[in-house]
Design a protein around this motif. Structure first.
Motif, mmCIF file in Angstrom:
data_model
loop_
_atom_site.group_PDB
_atom_site.id
_atom_site.type_symbol
_atom_site.label_atom_id
_atom_site.label_comp_id
_atom_site.label_asym_id
_atom_site.label_seq_id
_atom_site.Cartn_x
_atom_site.Cartn_y
_atom_site.Cartn_z
ATOM 1 N N PRO A 67 0.813 -1.218 0.000
ATOM 2 C CA PRO A 67 0.000 0.000 0.000
ATOM 3 C C PRO A 67 0.845 1.265 0.000
ATOM 4 O O PRO A 67 0.315 2.367 -0.103
ATOM 5 N N ALA A 68 2.172 1.138 0.100
ATOM 6 C CA ALA A 68 3.045 2.299 0.161
ATOM 7 C C ALA A 68 3.075 3.031 -1.180
ATOM 8 O O ALA A 68 3.021 2.409 -2.234
ATOM 9 N N PRO A 76 11.627 0.643 2.046
ATOM 10 C CA PRO A 76 12.953 0.289 1.528
ATOM 11 C C PRO A 76 12.914 0.354 0.003
ATOM 12 O O PRO A 76 11.862 0.198 -0.610
ATOM 13 N N LEU A 77 14.051 0.604 -0.599
ATOM 14 C CA LEU A 77 14.159 0.595 -2.051
ATOM 15 C C LEU A 77 15.259 -0.370 -2.451
ATOM 16 O O LEU A 77 16.337 -0.360 -1.866
ATOM 17 N N LEU A 78 14.985 -1.187 -3.404
ATOM 18 C CA LEU A 78 16.003 -2.040 -3.989
ATOM 19 C C LEU A 78 16.732 -1.181 -5.019
ATOM 20 O O LEU A 78 16.101 -0.509 -5.827
ATOM 21 N N LEU A 108 15.957 5.959 -12.784
ATOM 22 C CA LEU A 108 14.506 5.930 -12.840
ATOM 23 C C LEU A 108 14.014 4.997 -11.741
ATOM 24 O O LEU A 108 14.796 4.241 -11.167
ATOM 25 N N MET A 109 12.742 5.085 -11.436
ATOM 26 C CA MET A 109 12.130 4.233 -10.422
ATOM 27 C C MET A 109 11.061 3.399 -11.103
ATOM 28 O O MET A 109 10.251 3.901 -11.871
ATOM 29 N N ILE A 110 11.078 2.100 -10.796
ATOM 30 C CA ILE A 110 10.081 1.175 -11.329
ATOM 31 C C ILE A 110 9.419 0.462 -10.158
ATOM 32 O O ILE A 110 9.844 0.621 -9.010
ATOM 33 N N ALA A 111 8.397 -0.325 -10.442
ATOM 34 C CA ALA A 111 7.747 -1.118 -9.396
ATOM 35 C C ALA A 111 7.637 -2.556 -9.858
ATOM 36 O O ALA A 111 7.412 -2.825 -11.044
ATOM 37 N N GLY A 115 4.087 -3.757 -6.387
ATOM 38 C CA GLY A 115 4.233 -2.347 -6.051
ATOM 39 C C GLY A 115 5.486 -2.002 -5.264
ATOM 40 O O GLY A 115 5.616 -0.883 -4.781
ATOM 41 N N ILE A 116 6.417 -2.926 -5.147
ATOM 42 C CA ILE A 116 7.663 -2.646 -4.445
ATOM 43 C C ILE A 116 8.542 -1.815 -5.374
ATOM 44 O O ILE A 116 8.815 -2.202 -6.510
#
Length: 127
Positions: A67-68, A76-78, A108-111, A115-116
């Motif tokens: 839900p984040a 946390p981010l991988l 860039l940021m992906i999920a 949704g992580i």
């Protein structure tokens, strides 16, 4: 039993466990799309991959996606690195990976499917 001291303990990271909602979907993402190398297991419910030096463990025991929301919630981010961010962006787009934030070169940021959030950096850009 060991004595208590003021010397800080040392912790070594071994792996990251991701609790996923759909093992096959997560397997496709981490193995087929991100290129995780399969790490042999004992045949249980989990699947293991190696991305660089990091071991990822997938466990299919989550009931709902994360839900984040980035960047509102703590999370946390991988962090992954790639040789060519432009080619990687095209690859991720071709495979319908969610781009959370296209960022500004060199990242860039992906999920993942649950949704992580994963941060992807161009390898040469890091100092």
């Amino acid at each position: 039993m060991t004595e208590s001291t003021n010397t800080p303990l040392r912790f070594d990271a071994r792996a990251i466990t991701i609790h996923c909602t759909d093992l096959d979907r997560s397997d496709r993402f981490y193995h087929a799309i991100l290129g995780g190398e399969i790490v042999p297991t004992d045949g249980g419910l989990q699947r293991r991959y190696r991305l660089g030096k990091l071991e990822l463990i997938l466990l299919p025991n989550a009931e709902a996606v994360s839900p984040a929301t980035f960047p509102i919630h703590a999370m946390p981010l991988l962090w992954l690195e790639v040789a060519d961010l432009s080619a990687t962006t095209a690859w991720l787009t071709q495979h319908q990976v969610t781009i959370v934030d296209p960022g500004d070169d060199p990242s860039l940021m992906i999920a993942d499917p649950d949704g992580i959030v994963i941060e992807v950096w161009a390898r040469a850009s890091r100092s």
